[in-house]
Design an enzyme around this catalytic site. Structure first.
Site, mmCIF file in Angstrom:
data_model
loop_
_atom_site.group_PDB
_atom_site.id
_atom_site.type_symbol
_atom_site.label_atom_id
_atom_site.label_comp_id
_atom_site.label_asym_id
_atom_site.label_seq_id
_atom_site.Cartn_x
_atom_site.Cartn_y
_atom_site.Cartn_z
ATOM 1 N N GLN A 89 0.815 -1.216 0.000
ATOM 2 C CA GLN A 89 0.000 0.000 0.000
ATOM 3 C C GLN A 89 0.848 1.267 0.000
ATOM 4 O O GLN A 89 0.315 2.370 0.011
ATOM 5 C CB GLN A 89 -0.920 -0.009 1.226
ATOM 6 N N HIS A 156 -1.046 0.066 5.629
ATOM 7 C CA HIS A 156 -1.628 1.042 6.560
ATOM 8 C C HIS A 156 -0.783 2.299 6.722
ATOM 9 O O HIS A 156 -0.428 2.709 7.824
ATOM 10 C CB HIS A 156 -1.894 0.391 7.918
ATOM 11 N N GLU A 249 -15.381 3.105 9.193
ATOM 12 C CA GLU A 249 -16.017 4.176 9.951
ATOM 13 C C GLU A 249 -15.995 5.505 9.210
ATOM 14 O O GLU A 249 -15.047 5.816 8.477
ATOM 15 C CB GLU A 249 -15.301 4.374 11.292
ATOM 16 N N TYR A 259 -10.566 7.786 19.065
ATOM 17 C CA TYR A 259 -11.548 7.140 18.196
ATOM 18 C C TYR A 259 -11.531 5.618 18.303
ATOM 19 O O TYR A 259 -12.170 4.934 17.513
ATOM 20 C CB TYR A 259 -11.373 7.658 16.758
ATOM 21 N N TYR A 270 -9.499 -10.515 10.385
ATOM 22 C CA TYR A 270 -9.648 -11.317 9.171
ATOM 23 C C TYR A 270 -9.734 -12.803 9.495
ATOM 24 O O TYR A 270 -10.193 -13.595 8.671
ATOM 25 C CB TYR A 270 -8.495 -11.027 8.206
#
Length: 377
Positions: A89, A156, A249, A259, A270
């Protein structure tokens, strides 16, 4: 009724929800819109920003920035891009124009920055965009923020950039798959940070006076927020955060708030194992909306134009896994309906932007990827 139970009814393709509802079943597909291809042949395009003259800046995850002409033709890669960690990513991520771009020609890039021995972390650089003789380059590039610490792995990273009304810059940061560190204020994994355009720390940041916290931190307890936008109605920062198996979210992000990740979440691992302590805990914020199962949300934008009947002041979110555009109807800060669009597109929607012409533009995460324009049928 439980916040996890639906409390609405289907009206056409728009699901009307009660104030407590958080997760909704899939509404009826809307077929009122289609797409036009503006440009294709891009390698995993990640972010789009419009220049004042209507041309587009587009980042490609392998580490290229291109200027797309008004005729849809991509230019050669802009010279002077910092070295990126182009794996998984990671790579070149968001691009944003300085609020005073017309005067200073400053742009900002977020990217996965390589470190020693295979580690990497999200960084933000700014530079002046110069164009001469048909060529474009970045000049006087300066790294203004580095995520602490750099860690191994290629997932991430976040990361979106959003300028607040006061000119400060929000940067969303993934927790780099190190869950528990999202709760640690001595590092910037799983955080939103707020910095000045030169990288300095604003005097009113919530943790600036705390000796055991990094002063750049604005909020914490985030997993992998890949969408962020400023609500034009009130200037509040909103973001979308990837869950694991469920638990995506939508949050309104306020100074100093927690949060919840990974202590509370509406998703599971997963492996189907439980994550954390449940879905709520005192001192931790609830999302304004969540998806279960996950849609894998990415870029987001508030729509303020007039091109699409009923869309004004909606929140638009791209979906990677479910390959669609989601429109969330708003009543102030309440999400009161969801419409799922372009489900037949079968493309991972990485970014969503409103153009200066009032049309909505999408980036598709593929190689080749494309810039698309959404139009009524």
């Amino acid at each position: 009724m439980s916040a996890r139970l639906l409390a609405g009814c289907l009206s056409g393709s728009l699901l009307i929800l009660s104030p407590l509802a958080q997760a909704v079943p899939k509404p009826t597909q809307s077929d009122a819109y289609t797409v036009q291809t503006v440009v294709t042949g891009l390698a995993h395009p990640w972010s789009l920003a419009f220049l004042p003259d209507g041309r587009m800046l587009v980042t490609e995850r392998p580490g290229r920035l291109r200027i797309i002409g008004r005729d849809g033709k991509p230019g050669a890669p802009v010279a002077g891009i910092p070295t990126v960690f182009a794996s998984g990513q990671g790579g070149l991520l968001d691009v944003a124009l300085d609020p005073q771009y017309a005067q200073n020609r400053l742009i900002y890039l977020s990217y996965a920055e390589p470190g020693d021995k295979g580690v990497a972390g999200t960084a933000v650089a700014r530079a002046t965009l110069q164009e001469a003789g048909g060529h474009a380059s970045l000049q006087q590039l300066k790294v203004i923020f580095r995520q602490q610490p750099k860690v191994s792995g290629d997932n991430h990273f976040g990361s979106r950039l959003a300028f607040a009304r006061d000119g400060t810059l929000f940067v969303t940061l993934g927790e780099r798959k190190q869950r528990d560190n999202a709760q640690q204020l001595g590092m910037t994994l799983g955080k939103v940070v707020r910095i000045a355009p030169d990288g300095s720390v604003p005097a009113d940041n919530p943790f600036k006076a705390k000796s055991d916290a990094l002063p750049q931190i604005w909020s914490y307890g985030h997993r992998n927020p890949q969408g962020a936008a400023i609500n034009p109605a009130d200037g509040q920062l909103w973001l979308v955060d990837h869950g694991a198996r469920g638990g995506d979210e939508v949050n309104v992000v306020q100074a100093g708030r927690n949060y919840g990740w990974p202590v509370i979440t509406y998703g599971r691992d997963y492996t189907w194992l439980k994550i954390g302590e449940g879905t709520a805990k005192p001192g931790m914020e609830q999302p304004r909306h969540h998806w279960d199962p996950s849609i894998a949300p990415s870029g987001m934008a508030f729509y303020t134009g007039q091109r699409y009947p009923g869309w004004k002041d909606s929140l638009l979110v791209g979906a990677l896994k479910d390959r669609m555009l989601v429109r969330l109807a708003l009543d102030g800060e309440r999400i009161v309906g969801e419409e799922r669009l372009l489900t037949d597109l079968e493309q991972r929607v990485r970014d969503v932007r409103q153009g200066p012409d009032g049309w909505v533009y999408l980036l598709t995460d593929a190689d080749p990827g494309a810039v698309l324009r959404v139009v009524p049928r």
